[in-house]
Design a protein around this motif. Structure first.
Motif, PDB file in Angstrom:
ATOM      1  N   VAL A 160       0.854  -1.191   0.000  1.00  0.00           N
ATOM      2  CA  VAL A 160       0.000   0.000   0.000  1.00  0.00           C
ATOM      3  C   VAL A 160       0.887   1.237   0.000  1.00  0.00           C
ATOM      4  O   VAL A 160       1.400   1.659   1.037  1.00  0.00           O
ATOM      5  CB  VAL A 160      -0.942   0.006   1.215  1.00  0.00           C
ATOM      6  N   GLU A 162       0.332   4.331  -0.272  1.00  0.00           N
ATOM      7  CA  GLU A 162      -0.121   5.509   0.455  1.00  0.00           C
ATOM      8  C   GLU A 162       0.242   5.466   1.935  1.00  0.00           C
ATOM      9  O   GLU A 162       0.337   6.511   2.582  1.00  0.00           O
ATOM     10  CB  GLU A 162      -1.647   5.669   0.320  1.00  0.00           C
ATOM     11  N   SER A 163       0.447   4.288   2.487  1.00  0.00           N
ATOM     12  CA  SER A 163       0.669   4.195   3.928  1.00  0.00           C
ATOM     13  C   SER A 163       1.988   3.530   4.324  1.00  0.00           C
ATOM     14  O   SER A 163       2.288   3.426   5.505  1.00  0.00           O
ATOM     15  CB  SER A 163      -0.492   3.422   4.583  1.00  0.00           C
ATOM     16  N   GLU A 164       2.779   3.080   3.343  1.00  0.00           N
ATOM     17  CA  GLU A 164       4.045   2.427   3.651  1.00  0.00           C
ATOM     18  C   GLU A 164       5.194   3.314   3.175  1.00  0.00           C
ATOM     19  O   GLU A 164       5.545   3.341   1.997  1.00  0.00           O
ATOM     20  CB  GLU A 164       4.102   1.037   2.998  1.00  0.00           C
ATOM     21  N   ASP A 165       5.787   4.038   4.125  1.00  0.00           N
ATOM     22  CA  ASP A 165       6.789   5.051   3.788  1.00  0.00           C
ATOM     23  C   ASP A 165       8.057   4.470   3.174  1.00  0.00           C
ATOM     24  O   ASP A 165       8.811   5.187   2.518  1.00  0.00           O
ATOM     25  CB  ASP A 165       7.149   5.853   5.044  1.00  0.00           C
ATOM     26  N   ARG A 172       6.145   4.035  -7.229  1.00  0.00           N
ATOM     27  CA  ARG A 172       4.771   4.553  -7.143  1.00  0.00           C
ATOM     28  C   ARG A 172       4.317   5.235  -8.431  1.00  0.00           C
ATOM     29  O   ARG A 172       3.173   5.675  -8.517  1.00  0.00           O
ATOM     30  CB  ARG A 172       4.671   5.565  -5.997  1.00  0.00           C
TER      31      ARG A 172
END
Length: 220
Positions: A160, A162-165, A172
């Motif tokens: 994911v 959007e939430s996994e830095d 991406r």
């Protein structure tokens, strides 16, 4: 131009035939059909690769699919070639019997892998010491030095962005759907991306995990 159209359709006799007829009315030529998931006793999700004549737009496929009772279009995107699970099996066989370097064999595998899971690209990274890229398909993001310091993939799963830095910006691009799996206990990890989506389904992640396990055993 070829397109991959993902559709939810009734799991009833004749449904796929009706859809094929509707696609044929657009001048589209179906290159491959892949049943990717059954959601219930009466509905399945199919990936269909269709070659459209010059001048026919993708919207024509959406209209054709929507004209069939019970069919819902999940997504549509450009796609080169066809779903190639046979090529994937051949590559596994070659890897198992390869007498060349492991790096060369993995590069050959990762080059054909995207079409096995209707993906845009694939990358294999080595996490045993410093994280490095081992192999990548031709359409994979450039190795711009943004490989993460740590890769949080211990089992096959959807990634994911959007939430996994830890996921690099280069992975991406084009709003890619992402998934990954370890290659057994080898320390290698396989990452796949699908530019523009759609998201990887549970059945696709399971398939990715099985392939990771097989590759891991071959590498041991």
């Amino acid at each position: 131009m070829s397109f991959l159209i993902r559709v939810l359709l009734p799991d009833t006799p004749g449904a796929l035939g009706q859809l094929a007829d509707a696609i044929g009315q657009t001048g589209g030529n179906i290159q491959s059909v892949d049943i990717i998931e059954s959601f219930s006793a009466d509905a399945v999700m199919d990936d269909i690769v269709v070659d459209l004549p010059q001048g026919v737009m993708a919207d024509a496929l959406i209209t054709a699919a929507n004209s069939v009772d019970g069919v819902e279009v999940d997504s549509i995107r450009p796609f080169s070639g066809r779903v190639d699970r046979r090529g994937q099996i051949e590559m596994l066989s070659e890897l198992a019997t390869s007498r060349g370097s492991l790096r060369t064999s993995l590069q050959d595998f990762v080059s054909v892998f995207p079409k096995a899971l209707t993906s845009s690209w694939a990358i294999i990274v080595d996490t045993t010491n410093e994280i490095t890229r081992v192999a990548a398909s031709s359409a994979a993001p450039e190795d711009d030095g943004s490989i993460p310091a740590d890769i949080d993939i211990t089992a096959a799963r959807v990634l994911v962005a959007e939430s996994e830095d830890w996921i690099p910006d280069s992975w991406r691009i084009l709003d890619s759907a992402l998934a990954g799996a370890p290659l057994g206990d080898s320390g290698l990890v396989l990452i796949i991306g699908r530019a523009g989506g759609p998201d990887y389904l549970a059945s696709e992640v399971v398939h990715l995990g099985h392939l990771g396990n097989i590759l891991g055993k071959l590498i041991d």
